[in-house]
Motif scaffolding. Structure first.
Motif, PDB file in Angstrom:
ATOM      1  N   SER A  74      -5.754 -10.429   1.323  1.00 28.72           N
ATOM      2  CA  SER A  74      -4.330 -10.469   0.636  1.00 28.72           C
ATOM      3  C   SER A  74      -3.956  -9.346  -0.011  1.00 28.72           C
ATOM      4  CB  SER A  74      -4.389 -11.806  -0.110  1.00 28.72           C
ATOM      5  OG  SER A  74      -5.417 -11.622  -1.488  1.00 28.72           O
ATOM      6  N   SER A  75      -4.982  -8.519  -0.385  1.00 25.87           N
ATOM      7  CA  SER A  75      -4.779  -7.179  -1.139  1.00 25.87           C
ATOM      8  C   SER A  75      -4.355  -5.946  -0.207  1.00 25.87           C
ATOM      9  CB  SER A  75      -5.762  -6.613  -2.096  1.00 25.87           C
ATOM     10  OG  SER A  75      -6.914  -6.666  -1.314  1.00 25.87           O
ATOM     11  N   ALA A  76      -4.765  -6.478   1.220  1.00 27.41           N
ATOM     12  CA  ALA A  76      -4.308  -5.212   2.197  1.00 27.41           C
ATOM     13  C   ALA A  76      -3.318  -5.668   3.326  1.00 27.41           C
ATOM     14  CB  ALA A  76      -5.773  -5.243   3.175  1.00 27.41           C
ATOM     15  N   ILE A 196      -9.838  -8.125  -5.251  1.00 24.95           N
ATOM     16  CA  ILE A 196     -10.394  -6.994  -5.710  1.00 24.95           C
ATOM     17  C   ILE A 196     -11.339  -6.142  -4.986  1.00 24.95           C
ATOM     18  CG2 ILE A 196     -11.504  -6.095  -7.918  1.00 24.95           C
ATOM     19  CD1 ILE A 196     -10.964  -8.418  -9.028  1.00 24.95           C
ATOM     20  N   ALA A 197     -12.290  -6.510  -4.561  1.00 21.95           N
ATOM     21  CA  ALA A 197     -13.395  -5.848  -3.735  1.00 21.95           C
ATOM     22  C   ALA A 197     -12.403  -5.489  -2.330  1.00 21.95           C
ATOM     23  CB  ALA A 197     -14.384  -6.796  -3.350  1.00 21.95           C
ATOM     24  N   GLY A 198     -11.771  -6.373  -1.854  1.00 23.88           N
ATOM     25  CA  GLY A 198     -10.907  -6.012  -0.615  1.00 23.88           C
ATOM     26  C   GLY A 198      -9.966  -5.023  -0.600  1.00 23.88           C
ATOM     27  N   GLY A 199      -9.411  -4.732  -1.750  1.00 20.57           N
ATOM     28  CA  GLY A 199      -8.781  -3.796  -2.117  1.00 20.57           C
ATOM     29  C   GLY A 199      -9.182  -2.330  -1.833  1.00 20.57           C
ATOM     30  N   GLY A 342       2.009 -15.182  -4.621  1.00 20.07           N
ATOM     31  CA  GLY A 342       3.162 -14.659  -3.665  1.00 20.07           C
ATOM     32  C   GLY A 342       3.985 -13.718  -4.660  1.00 20.07           C
ATOM     33  N   SER A 343       3.675 -13.761  -5.977  1.00 16.82           N
ATOM     34  CA  SER A 343       4.726 -12.888  -7.040  1.00 16.82           C
ATOM     35  C   SER A 343       3.948 -11.733  -7.549  1.00 16.82           C
ATOM     36  CB  SER A 343       5.614 -13.652  -7.709  1.00 16.82           C
ATOM     37  OG  SER A 343       4.539 -14.330  -8.585  1.00 16.82           O
ATOM     38  N   LEU A 344       2.578 -11.871  -7.767  1.00 16.35           N
ATOM     39  CA  LEU A 344       1.969 -10.861  -8.607  1.00 16.35           C
ATOM     40  C   LEU A 344       2.131  -9.381  -7.966  1.00 16.35           C
ATOM     41  CD1 LEU A 344       0.253 -10.783 -11.086  1.00 16.35           C
ATOM     42  CD2 LEU A 344      -1.891 -10.684  -9.478  1.00 16.35           C
ATOM     43  N   ALA A 345       1.939  -9.040  -6.752  1.00 23.09           N
ATOM     44  CA  ALA A 345       2.019  -7.785  -6.292  1.00 23.09           C
ATOM     45  C   ALA A 345       3.260  -7.007  -6.514  1.00 23.09           C
ATOM     46  CB  ALA A 345       1.804  -7.768  -4.933  1.00 23.09           C
ATOM     47  N   GLU A 346       4.391  -8.050  -6.134  1.00 17.73           N
ATOM     48  CA  GLU A 346       5.760  -7.668  -6.462  1.00 17.73           C
ATOM     49  C   GLU A 346       6.077  -7.217  -7.772  1.00 17.73           C
ATOM     50  OE1 GLU A 346      10.191  -9.269  -5.698  1.00 17.73           O
ATOM     51  OE2 GLU A 346       8.602 -10.180  -4.765  1.00 17.73           O
ATOM     52  N   VAL A 347       5.511  -8.214  -8.873  1.00 20.27           N
ATOM     53  CA  VAL A 347       5.800  -7.994 -10.477  1.00 20.27           C
ATOM     54  C   VAL A 347       5.308  -7.090 -10.924  1.00 20.27           C
ATOM     55  CG1 VAL A 347       5.571  -9.179 -12.531  1.00 20.27           C
ATOM     56  CG2 VAL A 347       6.213 -10.384 -10.671  1.00 20.27           C
ATOM     57  N   LEU A 348       3.889  -6.572 -10.647  1.00 21.83           N
ATOM     58  CA  LEU A 348       3.234  -5.561 -11.167  1.00 21.83           C
ATOM     59  C   LEU A 348       3.309  -4.331 -10.297  1.00 21.83           C
ATOM     60  CD1 LEU A 348      -0.043  -7.331 -12.441  1.00 21.83           C
ATOM     61  CD2 LEU A 348       1.863  -6.626 -13.751  1.00 21.83           C
ATOM     62  N   GLY A 349       3.723  -4.281  -9.014  1.00 23.39           N
ATOM     63  CA  GLY A 349       3.766  -3.255  -8.316  1.00 23.39           C
ATOM     64  C   GLY A 349       5.160  -2.602  -8.249  1.00 23.39           C
ATOM     65  N   GLY A 350       6.032  -3.335  -8.835  1.00 22.70           N
ATOM     66  CA  GLY A 350       7.435  -2.834  -9.105  1.00 22.70           C
ATOM     67  C   GLY A 350       7.676  -2.261 -10.480  1.00 22.70           C
ATOM     68  N   ALA A 351       8.941  -1.530 -10.729  1.00 24.05           N
ATOM     69  CA  ALA A 351       9.248  -1.136 -11.929  1.00 24.05           C
ATOM     70  C   ALA A 351       9.197  -2.295 -12.993  1.00 24.05           C
ATOM     71  CB  ALA A 351      10.642  -0.581 -11.686  1.00 24.05           C
ATOM     72  N   TYR A 353       6.177  -1.379 -14.198  1.00 26.32           N
ATOM     73  CA  TYR A 353       4.752  -1.429 -14.460  1.00 26.32           C
ATOM     74  C   TYR A 353       4.147  -0.462 -13.167  1.00 26.32           C
ATOM     75  CZ  TYR A 353       5.806  -5.477 -16.877  1.00 26.32           C
ATOM     76  OH  TYR A 353       6.613  -6.438 -17.796  1.00 26.32           O
ATOM     77  N   ASN A 354       4.560  -0.326 -12.083  1.00 28.98           N
ATOM     78  CA  ASN A 354       4.107   0.460 -10.863  1.00 28.98           C
ATOM     79  C   ASN A 354       2.780   0.365 -10.869  1.00 28.98           C
ATOM     80  OD1 ASN A 354       7.245   1.295 -10.533  1.00 28.98           O
ATOM     81  ND2 ASN A 354       6.970   2.434 -12.175  1.00 28.98           N
ATOM     82  N   PHE A 355       1.970  -0.517 -10.712  1.00 31.55           N
ATOM     83  CA  PHE A 355       0.634  -0.597 -10.818  1.00 31.55           C
ATOM     84  C   PHE A 355       0.370  -0.383  -9.278  1.00 31.55           C
ATOM     85  CE2 PHE A 355      -1.342  -3.432 -13.915  1.00 31.55           C
ATOM     86  CZ  PHE A 355      -0.634  -2.926 -15.025  1.00 31.55           C
ATOM     87  N   THR A 356      -0.625   0.548  -9.033  1.00 27.91           N
ATOM     88  CA  THR A 356      -1.097   0.736  -7.747  1.00 27.91           C
ATOM     89  C   THR A 356      -1.863  -0.475  -7.244  1.00 27.91           C
ATOM     90  OG1 THR A 356      -3.534   1.347  -8.754  1.00 27.91           O
ATOM     91  CG2 THR A 356      -1.760   3.074  -8.565  1.00 27.91           C
ATOM     92  N   THR A 357      -2.399  -0.445  -5.989  1.00 25.63           N
ATOM     93  CA  THR A 357      -3.112  -1.567  -5.201  1.00 25.63           C
ATOM     94  C   THR A 357      -4.210  -1.694  -5.916  1.00 25.63           C
ATOM     95  OG1 THR A 357      -2.331  -1.020  -3.079  1.00 25.63           O
ATOM     96  CG2 THR A 357      -4.100  -2.367  -3.118  1.00 25.63           C
ATOM     97  N   GLU A 358      -5.151  -0.777  -6.528  1.00 24.81           N
ATOM     98  CA  GLU A 358      -6.438  -0.900  -7.079  1.00 24.81           C
ATOM     99  C   GLU A 358      -6.134  -1.580  -8.663  1.00 24.81           C
ATOM    100  OE1 GLU A 358      -5.576   1.735  -5.692  1.00 24.81           O
ATOM    101  OE2 GLU A 358      -7.093   2.102  -4.182  1.00 24.81           O
ATOM    102  N   GLN A 359      -5.080  -1.114  -9.259  1.00 25.97           N
ATOM    103  CA  GLN A 359      -4.674  -1.717 -10.590  1.00 25.97           C
ATOM    104  C   GLN A 359      -4.278  -3.203 -10.318  1.00 25.97           C
ATOM    105  OE1 GLN A 359      -1.816   1.235 -11.551  1.00 25.97           O
ATOM    106  NE2 GLN A 359      -3.470   2.158 -13.184  1.00 25.97           N
ATOM    107  N   ILE A 360      -3.674  -3.517  -9.527  1.00 20.96           N
ATOM    108  CA  ILE A 360      -3.091  -4.890  -9.082  1.00 20.96           C
ATOM    109  C   ILE A 360      -4.344  -5.697  -9.120  1.00 20.96           C
ATOM    110  CG2 ILE A 360      -1.844  -6.700  -7.573  1.00 20.96           C
ATOM    111  CD1 ILE A 360       0.351  -4.249  -7.159  1.00 20.96           C
ATOM    112  N   GLY A 361      -5.325  -5.459  -8.063  1.00 20.02           N
ATOM    113  CA  GLY A 361      -6.685  -6.121  -7.924  1.00 20.02           C
ATOM    114  C   GLY A 361      -7.379  -6.349  -9.130  1.00 20.02           C
TER     115      GLY A 361
END
Length: 542
Positions: A74-76, A196-199, A342-351, A353-361
């Motif tokens: 899911s993280s990839a 987390i590990a997958g990212g 289904g929403s976590l990556a969009e919420v934290l990856g966008g403004a 917060y602008n989290f990176t993939t690793e940070q989201i993981g």
């Protein structure tokens, strides 16, 4: 007039007066062992603590890595989409199909396990999952992806229903909640830790190595399951008409003729109750280790079973209000999980917060904390609550007793939704959003744990078939939400979506209070139909 048949699920869990001629717990002498174990040393209920621990460890390891297997990619998704040309939306749809067939696949795997045994189904499942992982690393089209996810869902479907049945096979009712809590912990932690590990693996080695590593682990787990997991299916005949409640001790006012009648009645009762000690002529063949490794001949010749009748039975159980209630409760929980995931990556990856993939993981660690708290409440603590309530009710235990734990998620769920959905819409600090995730995740194992334990307690003789029915309801609801989550957020916005989910969650959890009031009446209403099904299908041996 009292019903001639016992109410399914109502049992005397605590023998306050020590009047029952039944086996009791060695540590707590007043706790009755339910189900009643046979006198056979190979009866899973009679296994030693170490033997049970090894079996449970194999179950939980199997469950953890299959959960990791279905969530590891899911993280990839962005990397997979760039490499294969399959859109993220199609990848998500494939994931939804996987969850759908994880539920409907239980019709196949659960009934095969009832016929041929738990061992072969778990072995074929984990081996097939490993092969699906290898195949998924070479997929180039949407059709291939869908087919892969559907087959993977069927292979890993034993984690949806069979593991719960294995828990019921070897553990008694008074500590079943504790082991269901451990099961839920491994299930949810496998799902939350693998991204987390997958990212990190995808960033350093490429997304295909997620599949390769998981396939290697699953192949090793196949070997470990073969040598470490012992068959838990066991035939023990149960007489549903036998007395399960203690009788009053006070007979001082009875005259001598009444005493004689009672003595005769007592002797007759003792004859009717199966003895817990084998008769002198009865001998048992103890399995050798080599015999325990067999993958065939695991069903007792006296244990009747018909595959297609059992499949139909799972559909007939849709008519039971107990299965409908359990399915709706656990289905709503899977729905909230799909919306969150289904929403976590969009919420934290966008403004902003602008989290990176690793940070989201890494934010999934908050989910692990929440899940751990929820497993404690719905597992070990619910066991304690059920026993305490039984003691107050003169030893009588009702399956609805555990449902009082709903008081925790009915607060945690809306609080988490507000912090996460509404908070992120108003750009609160990221720590508040992550705490909201943790609060939502507290409720996830509580919903699944309480619902599954409830249905096993209520319909133990039909536990395997009842769990399948519950999972069918759950995963159909989950698929609908997985399919609709992105359009729902796009049309309603994140804030309104989670306000709606907060309200819906409170409605579903409030249903527990209603069911505490009417649950026993519902079980009483199905008693005749229930015991007729048990006898007609020859399932009184669970």
């Amino acid at each position: 007039m009292e019903d001639p048949l016992p109410i399914p699920g109502t049992v005397q869990q605590v023998d306050l007066d020590h009047t029952l001629r039944l086996k009791h717990n060695e540590e707590h002498q007043d706790i009755v062992l339910i189900p009643r174990p046979s006198s056979h040393p190979d009866d899973p209920l009679n296994w030693s603590r170490n033997r049970k621990f090894l079996n449970s460890a194999c179950q939980m390891t199997w469950c953890f890595f299959t959960a990791a297997l279905i969530s590891g990619l899911s993280s990839a998704y962005l990397l997979i989409s760039e490499d294969t040309g399959i859109s993220v939306a199609d990848l998500s749809t494939g994931n939804g199909l996987m969850y759908l067939f994880m539920g409907w696949g239980t019709l196949l795997t659960q009934n095969l396990a009832q016929d041929f045994g738990r061992r072969p189904v778990l072995l074929v499942g984990i081996l097939g999952a490993a092969l699906m992982q290898i195949w998924s690393a070479y997929i180039k089209s949407v059709g291939e992806w869908y087919a892969n996810r559907i087959l993977l869902g069927i292979f890993v479907s034993p984690q949806e229903a069979l593991i719960e049945l294995c828990i019921a096979d070897i553990h008694f009712a008074h500590d079943r909640g504790f082991h269901m809590g451990i099961y839920n912990w491994t299930l949810w932690c496998g799902a939350f830790l693998s991204p987390i590990a997958g990212g990190f693996v995808a960033e350093s080695l490429g997304w295909r190595w997620i599949q390769y590593i998981l396939a290697i682990i699953c192949l090793c787990l196949t070997v470990a399951t073969f040598f470490g997991f012992e068959e838990t299916m066991f035939f023990r005949q149960v007489n549903i008409q036998e007395p399960i409640f203690s009788t009053p001790k006070d007979t001082a006012a009875l005259d001598s003729s009444r005493d004689s009648d009672e003595n005769a009645s007592s002797e007759s009762k003792e004859t009717a109750i199966p003895s817990v000690v084998p008769v002198a002529a009865e001998t048992y063949e103890i399995k050798t280790y080599a015999q325990k490794l067999k993958l065939w001949g695991l069903r007792h010749p006296s244990q009747p079973f018909n595959f297609f009748r059992s499949v139909l039975l799972s559909f007939r159980l849709f008519c039971f209000p107990t299965t409908i209630f359990s399915g709706l409760l656990v289905g709503s929980i899977l729905a909230w999980y799909n919306v969150l995931g289904g929403s976590l990556a969009e919420v934290l990856g966008g403004a902003p917060y602008n989290f990176t993939t690793e940070q989201i993981g890494l934010t999934y660690f908050a989910s692990v904390i929440g899940v751990s708290i929820g497993c404690y409440f719905s597992g070990w603590l619910s066991d304690i609550l059920a026993i305490k309530m039984a003691r107050r009710r003169n030893g009588i235990k009702e399956p609805e007793d555990r449902l009082w734990m709903f008081l925790i998620p009915i607060v945690a769920h809306p609080l988490g939704c507000i912090l996460y959905g509404v908070g992120a819409s108003h750009h609160i600090p990221w720590i508040g959003v992550v705490i909201g995730v943790a609060f939502i995740c507290i409720t996830l194992p509580m919903g699944s744990g309480l619902a599954i334990t409830y249905i096993i307690d209520s319909q133990k003789e039909l536990a395997g078939e009842s769990i399948v029915t519950v999972i069918l309801i759950r995963n159909t609801i989950g698929f609908a939400f997985a399919y609709a989550v992105n359009p729902m957020i796009s049309n309603m916005g994140l804030q309104n979506t989670f306000i709606l989910i907060a309200v819906l969650g409170m409605v579903f959890w409030s249903g527990c209070l209603l069911w505490i009031k009417i649950g026993k009446s519902a079980r009483r209403s199905i008693a005749k139909s229930y015991w007729n099904l048990v006898e007609s299908h020859g399932l009184a041996a669970h």
